[in-house]
Design a protein around this motif. Structure first.
Motif: not given
Length: 382
Positions: A85, A219, A221
């Motif tokens: 990210v 944050p 992913t």
């Protein structure tokens, strides 16, 4: 004598209550929880309950729990998922010198991707100084990962102090708590971490299931491409039986923690006392107080820990270090990072007790280890 199992840091037996919770989801409740028909109902409800139980173990919200196939996968998701990210201005990570390979190897992968990684040292007890982490932080630091408790010596890190420093700089903080659940209290709010890893088989769930706590707003992913399971962070059809097992084990760990802590510590200290009385020069490795209640890492003077365990192999099941390095003849990197001398590292043995360990087993194991040490000492010195 029957073989005494003193390797609970490698893995634990599955609790009977956990097996019972799993069985219906290996038999009649086989549906895919993502399906739109009635066969999905029981698996979907069970997964939600397991998520809630896992969250309660660590003081989190159910929506912040991501189920994974192992602690290794959870660590990879935490480290590589955050890294994916962050932009080019945040390509520096900080880890400790005593991390499990499930953290140090993903960190090495970051280096292959162009990141720089700072490895902060530990003291003679295996503890990280919060000030050293503070000194390692840079303007481009994107992630810090320091384990909660060490798998070899049991030393517990000052995670709350470290996390306060790290998060004050706007950097996500991850801790691998695979060894801690069920042995010490875990509360993500008190610890102040953004990401925390759990391993089911370390607290009486089966192998093959773990979880990653992801604080809301962190944050991150996915690192695997696929469908949108687990809030899009861990694609793949959920292993409901294993997830149910993790939830059941988490519930038992939470409910029994005070009793378990006292039981484990009493057994650990009984074993240490027995060995210390009969083995002059026996040295404790790890912090004397800030240590897991079940873990005893000691160095037997004048002998090899490997040879000692080989001599009692039909009486005591234990280890010289991490199970993932059991076939590696190299000395322990954790003890080396602690600055211990070579002879002390060579004589080290890790003895880790569990929920089902009994006092008579402790006494029998101590007697076997003492006898073997004496025999080896005589053989070595004539």
């Amino acid at each position: 004598m029957a073989l005494v199992y003193l390797d609970c840091n490698a893995t634990t037996p599955i609790a009977p209550e956990v097996v019972a919770a799993m069985l219906p989801f290996l038999r009649e409740h086989f549906g895919n929880p993502s399906s739109a028909h009635a066969y999905a109902d029981a698996p979907r409800r069970a997964m939600a309950a397991a998520r809630e139980d896992t969250a309660r173990l660590i003081g989190a919200r159910a929506a912040e729990i991501v189920f994974t196939g192992s602690a290794t996968e959870a660590n990879n998701l935490a480290i590589l998922g955050v890294a994916r990210v962050l932009g080019p201005a945040r390509r520096h990570a900080v880890i400790s010198a005593v991390e499990h390979p499930a953290v140090s190897e993903p960190a090495r992968r970051l280096q292959e991707l162009g990141w720089s990684v700072t490895v902060v040292p530990v003291d003679e007890y295996g503890r990280v100084a919060p000030g050293d982490v503070a000194a390692a932080l840079r303007s481009d630091t994107g992630l810090v990962s320091v384990m909660h408790a060490n798998n070899e010596v049991g030393t517990i890190q000052p995670i709350a102090e470290i996390a306060a420093i790290v998060r004050a700089h706007g950097v996500p903080m991850h801790t691998d708590a695979a060894q801690s659940a069920g042995k010490v209290a875990l509360d993500v709010e008190a610890l102040g971490v953004d990401l925390l890893t759990l391993a089911g088989h370390k607290f009486h769930a089966p192998k093959g299931v773990g979880a990653l706590y992801v604080r809301t707003g962190t944050p991150i992913t996915a690192v695997l491409a696929g469908a949108g399971q687990e809030q899009g962070l861990r694609p793949g059809t959920e292993n409901i039986a294993q997830i149910v097992a993790l939830g059941a084990a988490a519930r038992l760990a939470r409910e029994r923690l005070p009793e378990a802590h006292a039981h484990l510590r009493a057994l650990r200290d009984r074993l240490h006392a027995r060995l210390s009385q009969e083995v002059p020069g026996l040295a404790l490795n790890g912090h004397p107080e800030q240590r897991l209640s079940n873990t005893l890492n000691v160095s037997f003077p004048g002998v090899s820990g490997v040879m000692l365990l080989q001599r009692v192999a039909d009486q005591v099941a234990a280890a010289t270090g991490s199970a993932c390095h059991a076939g590696d003849a190299a000395p322990s990197g954790v003890l080396g990072a602690m600055g211990l001398p070579g002879a002390r590292i060579a004589g080290a043995v890790r003895l880790s007790v569990g929920r089902y360990t009994r006092e008579d087993e402790i006494d029998a194991a101590a007697a076997a280890l003492i006898t073997a040490w004496r025999e080896l000492t005589v053989a070595e010195h004539g």
